[in-house]
Write a protein that holds these residues in place. Structure first.
Motif, PDB file in Angstrom:
ATOM      1  N   ALA A 246       0.483  -1.536   0.009  1.00  0.00           N
ATOM      2  CA  ALA A 246      -0.461   0.301  -0.026  1.00  0.00           C
ATOM      3  C   ALA A 246       0.867   1.360  -0.079  1.00  0.00           C
ATOM      4  N   MET A 247       1.667   1.431   0.895  1.00  0.00           N
ATOM      5  CA  MET A 247       2.736   2.316   0.934  1.00  0.00           C
ATOM      6  C   MET A 247       3.470   2.429  -0.580  1.00  0.00           C
ATOM      7  N   ASP A 248       3.406   1.725  -1.452  1.00  0.00           N
ATOM      8  CA  ASP A 248       3.823   1.672  -2.709  1.00  0.00           C
ATOM      9  C   ASP A 248       3.233   3.059  -3.150  1.00  0.00           C
ATOM     10  N   LYS A 249       2.061   2.882  -3.585  1.00  0.00           N
ATOM     11  CA  LYS A 249       1.220   4.288  -3.924  1.00  0.00           C
ATOM     12  C   LYS A 249       1.797   5.835  -2.908  1.00  0.00           C
ATOM     13  N   LYS A 250       2.484   6.134  -3.843  1.00  0.00           N
ATOM     14  CA  LYS A 250       2.673   7.426  -3.621  1.00  0.00           C
ATOM     15  C   LYS A 250       1.987   8.169  -3.050  1.00  0.00           C
ATOM     16  N   ASP A 251       1.783   9.212  -1.233  1.00  0.00           N
ATOM     17  CA  ASP A 251       0.838  10.048  -1.184  1.00  0.00           C
ATOM     18  C   ASP A 251       1.302  10.938  -1.555  1.00  0.00           C
ATOM     19  N   ILE A 252       0.146  11.491  -2.990  1.00  0.00           N
ATOM     20  CA  ILE A 252       0.423  13.119  -3.447  1.00  0.00           C
ATOM     21  C   ILE A 252      -0.434  14.349  -3.056  1.00  0.00           C
ATOM     22  N   VAL A 253      -0.328  15.301  -2.395  1.00  0.00           N
ATOM     23  CA  VAL A 253      -0.887  16.180  -1.745  1.00  0.00           C
ATOM     24  C   VAL A 253      -1.245  17.724  -2.592  1.00  0.00           C
ATOM     25  N   ILE A 254      -2.527  17.843  -2.569  1.00  0.00           N
ATOM     26  CA  ILE A 254      -3.151  18.854  -3.266  1.00  0.00           C
ATOM     27  C   ILE A 254      -3.385  19.699  -2.405  1.00  0.00           C
ATOM     28  N   GLY A 255      -3.893  20.758  -2.326  1.00  0.00           N
ATOM     29  CA  GLY A 255      -3.803  21.279  -1.829  1.00  0.00           C
ATOM     30  C   GLY A 255      -4.804  22.691  -1.788  1.00  0.00           C
ATOM     31  N   VAL A 256      -5.718  22.657  -0.942  1.00  0.00           N
ATOM     32  CA  VAL A 256      -6.749  23.426  -1.286  1.00  0.00           C
ATOM     33  C   VAL A 256      -7.113  24.790   0.232  1.00  0.00           C
ATOM     34  N   ILE A 257      -6.825  25.861  -0.968  1.00  0.00           N
ATOM     35  CA  ILE A 257      -7.072  27.065   0.125  1.00  0.00           C
ATOM     36  C   ILE A 257      -8.380  28.526  -0.398  1.00  0.00           C
ATOM     37  N   GLY A 258      -8.877  28.937   0.857  1.00  0.00           N
ATOM     38  CA  GLY A 258      -9.663  29.514   0.698  1.00  0.00           C
ATOM     39  C   GLY A 258     -10.201  29.958   2.146  1.00  0.00           C
ATOM     40  N   PRO A 259     -11.109  30.913   2.796  1.00  0.00           N
ATOM     41  CA  PRO A 259     -11.995  30.149   3.388  1.00  0.00           C
ATOM     42  C   PRO A 259     -13.036  29.387   4.096  1.00  0.00           C
ATOM     43  N   MET A 260     -12.217  29.156   5.166  1.00  0.00           N
ATOM     44  CA  MET A 260     -13.413  27.756   5.158  1.00  0.00           C
ATOM     45  C   MET A 260     -14.929  28.266   6.508  1.00  0.00           C
ATOM     46  N   SER A 261     -14.204  29.448   7.324  1.00  0.00           N
ATOM     47  CA  SER A 261     -14.223  30.263   8.406  1.00  0.00           C
ATOM     48  C   SER A 261     -15.005  31.547   7.779  1.00  0.00           C
ATOM     49  N   LEU A 262     -15.619  32.335   9.028  1.00  0.00           N
ATOM     50  CA  LEU A 262     -16.271  33.498   8.303  1.00  0.00           C
ATOM     51  C   LEU A 262     -17.037  34.037   7.268  1.00  0.00           C
ATOM     52  N   SER A 263     -16.626  35.298   6.661  1.00  0.00           N
ATOM     53  CA  SER A 263     -17.976  35.118   5.819  1.00  0.00           C
ATOM     54  C   SER A 263     -18.078  35.147   4.421  1.00  0.00           C
TER      55      SER A 263
ATOM     56  N   GLY B 158      -8.215   4.343 -10.290  1.00  0.00           N
ATOM     57  CA  GLY B 158      -6.882   3.559 -10.512  1.00  0.00           C
ATOM     58  C   GLY B 158      -6.101   4.233 -11.603  1.00  0.00           C
ATOM     59  N   LYS B 159      -6.525   5.000 -12.040  1.00  0.00           N
ATOM     60  CA  LYS B 159      -5.346   5.534 -13.482  1.00  0.00           C
ATOM     61  C   LYS B 159      -4.390   6.431 -13.126  1.00  0.00           C
ATOM     62  N   LEU B 160      -4.373   7.063 -12.201  1.00  0.00           N
ATOM     63  CA  LEU B 160      -2.550   7.182 -11.940  1.00  0.00           C
ATOM     64  C   LEU B 160      -2.191   6.654 -10.726  1.00  0.00           C
ATOM     65  N   VAL B 161      -1.398   5.376 -11.390  1.00  0.00           N
ATOM     66  CA  VAL B 161      -0.433   4.785 -10.768  1.00  0.00           C
ATOM     67  C   VAL B 161       0.916   4.863 -10.220  1.00  0.00           C
ATOM     68  N   GLY B 162       0.704   4.645  -8.779  1.00  0.00           N
ATOM     69  CA  GLY B 162       1.195   4.361  -7.889  1.00  0.00           C
ATOM     70  C   GLY B 162       1.031   5.992  -6.510  1.00  0.00           C
ATOM     71  N   ILE B 163      -0.308   6.539  -7.554  1.00  0.00           N
ATOM     72  CA  ILE B 163      -0.006   7.429  -6.824  1.00  0.00           C
ATOM     73  C   ILE B 163      -2.022   7.910  -5.767  1.00  0.00           C
ATOM     74  N   ASN B 164      -1.598   8.430  -4.823  1.00  0.00           N
ATOM     75  CA  ASN B 164      -2.595   8.301  -3.753  1.00  0.00           C
ATOM     76  C   ASN B 164      -2.425   9.652  -3.498  1.00  0.00           C
ATOM     77  N   LEU B 165      -3.320  10.221  -4.119  1.00  0.00           N
ATOM     78  CA  LEU B 165      -3.892  12.118  -3.998  1.00  0.00           C
ATOM     79  C   LEU B 165      -4.983  12.239  -2.318  1.00  0.00           C
ATOM     80  N   LYS B 166      -3.766  13.363  -2.537  1.00  0.00           N
ATOM     81  CA  LYS B 166      -4.083  13.076  -0.562  1.00  0.00           C
ATOM     82  C   LYS B 166      -4.618  14.839  -1.089  1.00  0.00           C
ATOM     83  N   MET B 167      -6.286  15.564  -0.002  1.00  0.00           N
ATOM     84  CA  MET B 167      -6.105  16.689   0.395  1.00  0.00           C
ATOM     85  C   MET B 167      -5.881  17.274   1.855  1.00  0.00           C
ATOM     86  N   VAL B 168      -5.270  18.499   1.410  1.00  0.00           N
ATOM     87  CA  VAL B 168      -5.101  19.333   2.533  1.00  0.00           C
ATOM     88  C   VAL B 168      -5.878  20.572   2.881  1.00  0.00           C
TER      89      VAL B 168
END
Lengths: 374, 235, 301
Positions: free
Chosen positions: A25-42, A65-75
């Motif tokens: 499982a770890m062979d699949k590398k975690d690749i981070v997709i960043g999300v930035i935006g207002p999650m609080s306030l107006s 499973g189209k991305l071989v060896g990659i597991n996308l992760k959202m931060v």
């Protein structure tokens, strides 16, 4: 004795496999997709719409499973709609979380500020909500957007008014901020080019509550259409005051009027208002219907165009990763830039050399306090 | 009627009164004389309950009043005609008078008192619709006295009634004070014009730096050598 | 005709400015301090009105009584808890304290009711009617009439009642007022109570037409303050005149010049008034002010 040996072998194999399986499982590398935006306030509602769209997209990509060896992760990072926090938030995504790409932010001011971080680091960024033309005019080759720009929206509104609704006497009422001033210039130019110069162009200031003076002036010019370039709150006030005055015009509006609070505030007066949107949940096209259903299943609510544009952003990144892998951000960037005729949920997306994707939108009318396809 | 025992008072760190004793008997005109800053006005304010940090005893008709609030003290029958007249500039003459009777129920009695004051000061009646601020100095002083009388006091305190008035007006004001006294109101008078004050006073106290340094009958003090030298400007 | 319509729209906005400005004026007159969280109290009035209208959906009148009373009480609590301790101090402290309070109030409102503006349906029909050729919107007429009646009641209260007279006396000479037996603390609380009620009513009146949000308070509050200064801070008729004046100036300048200059023009008037008639426009007609009344310096009491 033999039994014991068999037992030992079984235990060992099991133990080994337990050790090795997570390794697979770890062979699949975690690749981070960043999300930035207002999650609080107006602006939280818009930020959360974006996050949900991205999350659904990442799920789909990982499942396919189209991305071989990659597991996308959202931060996700909350910038509260504050440009300074947006910069530091983006630094965190790029340098601490090692994001391969960033999606965000919501307010144009935030995106304009934080996209310098990804530019410096050489990481592609897609904004799915910011609409200010300035975002793609800075010569920053790392920024793209799936949002419609104000220029495109202005063109779509003018085309709808003149060609579809066959209106001729158009008045414009806009907010005196970058948002309204830039767009109004485009609107007026387009109307002039088409041979129907606006009959009245009036403005108001941020925070104004009373628009009767402007509306009385507009009424004098006897327009058949009022294009409202405004945020949702003054937009709702104006819509109400137009109805109160008995001013008989077709109201057409900018993105502000697609905000869910707009209808709530304007009430009955909002019925009949026309806007343009990249996505509508009643759309029958199979891939769009598929998205709408999956989204509803996961979040228990009907998706909106913000969800769709964020979903498209992450899907474009996914397609690019599929082509070039996650090793070289520059290659990834070039792959994103070369996106052509991508069949997205929010329209067919092709990035131009600035990173924008000009496209036609759906014409939407508010009927019975609901946004419906015209 | 009014007995003051060991009265002390301070503003912040400044001790304005360092323990004074004096009496005011029913029907008297008692005067406190002394230079600026001797503590005369503070004494009046302490009696009225509007000076901060008062200690000692103030007994009015056998009742301790030094801890009471000003409105209670006024209800008991003590009223002050303040220094500088202090009439309300944007209230009409009539409204100014009515403010004097603020703690009383507005009834016929108040109306009668008002008419009495108009008779006493015909000039006020003539100007009753004018603003207080439009009156001349002498008229304002009359208004201030009239306002004080509207509280129907048994003891009326005067703080520098002659201040800033022309000499002929000063005489008039002192005549008025005497007349008020003769109609039964006890008077405690603080005055820099020591000669005039002592002439009408039954009893006088000389104050210096928050203490009483001399006392005696009015006429007596007038002939006192010290007083003549320091307060009457004679050699 | 367009001119009259602009004037009428100015009168409606002006009546809100006047109503709010009166709170500034009363507090300034009695304490010589400016309460900068007055606008936030108005916003709070809108939100509290919203709550009461939900509680008593059938009886609008009841909400209109209970809502503003609540705001009046909140104003008194603010005065007793925070401002009274600073009352005797330097004016700047109160200014900073009330500005701080206004931020706190607006954040609290944002936490309770969220950042989005809110509204409730109009009290009366939205259909405009014509009166000698001029279009009149019933809701606006309603706001105008309520404001005018409140101003008349207030003016009557100050001129002809014992308490009103005492408040005027207090505002002119606090020391002398104490000598008359007027309880200063109690009466200042009363002034905050009245100003709170006015702010509450203003908040409820504007919610259906302008929406209520945590940020509207500082915006309208500032306008009302400018109106009060133009008309004469501390003078009730002056403030009423200033409110209507500002409303009409804004309306005419956006109607006949451009709305871009609306705020600029009203600020220009503010500067002109401060330069040539610092006690407000109305003081020109007020002969007593011309007497150069010298206020005694004895402010200790």
């Amino acid at each position: 004795m033999k039994g014991k040996v068999i037992c030992l072998v079984i235990v060992l194999t099991l133990g080994l496999s337990l050790l090795i399986l997570p390794g697979f499982a770890m062979d699949k590398k975690d690749i981070v997709i960043g999300v930035i935006g207002p999650m609080s306030l107006s602006d939280a509602a818009s930020g959360i719409s974006m996050r949900d769209g991205v999350e659904l997209g990442i799920d789909e990509i990982n499942k396919s499973g189209k991305l071989v060896g990659i597991n996308l992760k959202m931060v996700v990072v909350d910038d509260e709609g504050n440009p300074t926090k947006s910069i530091s938030g983006n630094r965190r995504l790029v340098y601490n979380e090692k994001a391969i790409a960033v999606i965000g932010s919501v307010a144009s001011s935030c995106t304009l500020a934080n996209m310098q971080v990804t530019q410096e680091a050489g990481i592609p960024q897609i904004t799915s909500i910011s609409s200010s033309p300035a975002v793609t005019q800075k010569g920053n080759k790392w920024i793209f957007r799936t949002q419609i720009t104000d220029a495109t929206r202005a063109r779509n509104l003018v085309n709808t008014a003149l060609d579809v609704l066959e209106k001729k006497r158009i008045a414009i009422l806009y907010i005196s901020s970058d948002y309204g001033i830039d767009a109004t210039k485009i609107l007026v130019d387009l109307l002039d080019q088409k041979g129907y110069p606006p009959v009245a162009v009036e403005s108001f200031n941020e925070g104004d509550r009373d628009f009767l003076s402007q509306l009385i002036k507009i009424k004098e010019k006897d327009p058949d259409t009022l294009i409202l370039w405004s945020l949702y709150e003054p937009g709702a006030l104006i819509t109400k005051q137009v109805a109160q005055m008995g001013l008989d015009v077709q109201i057409m509006g900018s993105g502000g009027l697609t905000h869910p609070k707009y209808v709530e505030l304007a009430g009955e007066a909002a019925n009949g208002v026309i806007v343009t949107l990249t996505y509508h949940p009643t759309s029958k096209e199979p891939h769009i219907r598929n998205f709408t259903e999956k989204f509803q299943e996961k979040y228990g609510k009907i998706p909106d165009h913000y969800n769709a544009q964020a979903y498209d952003a992450v899907m474009i990144i996914g397609a690019a990763l599929e082509k070039v892998g996650a090793d070289d951000p520059l290659k990834l960037r070039d792959a994103i830039a070369s996106t052509k005729n991508f069949k997205g949920i929010s329209g067919t997306i092709s990035f131009d050399d600035k990173g924008d994707s000009e496209r036609e939108e759906m014409i939407i009318q508010i009927r019975n306090l609901k946004y419906e396809v015209f | 009627m009014l007995i003051v025992r060991n009265l002390k008072c301070s503003y912040g760190r400044i001790q304005a009164l360092t323990g004074i004793d004096f009496n005011v008997n029913q029907g008297d005109i008692v005067t406190l004389i002394g230079n600026n800053g001797a503590g005369k006005s503070t004494t009046l304010n302490a009696i009225c309950g509007i000076a901060p940090k008062v200690s000692g005893e103030v007994v009015f008709r056998k009742r301790r009043i030094e801890k009471l609030s000003s409105d209670k003290i006024i209800s008991l029958g003590i009223c002050q005609v303040p220094e500088g007249r202090r009439i309300f500039p944007f209230l009409t003459v009539e409204e100014n008078l009515l403010m004097g009777a603020y703690l009383r129920k507005y009834d016929k009695k108040v109306e009668k008192d008002k008419e009495m004051i108009y008779n006493f000061f015909p000039v006020l009646k003539k100007m009753k619709k004018k603003f207080g601020g439009e009156l001349s100095g002498g008229e304002q002083q009359m208004l201030s006295i009239g306002r004080g009388l509207m509280a129907n006091p048994d003891l009326l305190l005067f703080d520098e009634p002659s201040l800033g008035l022309a000499p002929f007006l000063v005489k008039e004001i002192f005549e008025i004070i005497k007349e008020i006294n003769s109609s039964g109101t006890t008077i405690l008078l603080v005055e820099q014009n020591a000669r005039l004050a002592l002439q009408i006073a039954t009893k006088g106290y000389v104050m210096e730096k928050g203490r009483i340094v001399l006392q005696g009958a009015g006429k007596e003090l007038l002939t006192n050598k010290e007083v003549r030298k320091i307060y009457l400007g004679e050699n | 005709m367009i001119f009259f319509e602009q004037i009428i729209s100015g009168l409606v906005v002006g009546s809100i400015y006047s109503l709010l400005g009166l709170g500034f004026t009363m507090i300034f007159a009695c304490t010589k301090r400016i309460n900068f969280c007055h606008g936030e109290l108005m916003a709070l009035g809108g939100f509290v009105g919203l709550v009461f209208i939900e509680i008593f959906p059938s009886c609008l009148f009841l909400s209109f009584v209970v809502g503003p009373l609540t705001i009046g009480l909140i104003a008194v609590i603010i005065e007793r808890l925070f401002l009274r301790r600073l009352q005797e101090d330097k004016p700047l402290k109160i200014v900073i304290a009330t500005i701080g309070l206004s931020v706190v109030l607006s954040v609290v409102m944002q936490i309770i009711w969220g950042a989005h503006p809110k509204t409730y349906p109009n009290f009366i029909s939205e259909k405009p009617f014509s009166f000698i050729g001029v279009k009149i919107i019933p809701q606006n007429l309603f706001i105008f009439l309520i404001s005018i009646s409140l101003m008349i009641i207030l003016q009557y209260f100050f001129l002809y009642t014992k308490t009103g007279r005492a408040l005027r006396a207090l505002s002119q000479d606090r020391y002398a007022a104490r000598l008359m037996g007027i309880k200063v603390g109690q009466n200042i609380s009363l002034v905050y109570f009245i100003s709170g009620i006015l702010a509450g009513i203003a908040g409820m009146l504007i919610t259906p037409i302008y929406f209520v949000s945590s940020s509207i308070g500082s915006f309208l509050g500032l306008k009302a303050f400018i109106a009060a200064v133009i008309g004469g801070l501390g003078s009730v008729p002056g403030t009423i005149a200033g409110g209507f004046f500002l409303g009409i100036v804004e309306s005419l300048s956006s109607g006949f010049i451009s709305s871009k200059y609306k705020s600029g023009i009203s600020l220009l008037f503010l500067v002109l008034v401060l330069l040539f008639s610092p006690k407000g426009l109305l003081s020109i007609f007020h002969k007593v002010n011309l007497l150069k009344w010298r206020k005694s310096k004895n402010e200790k009491y």
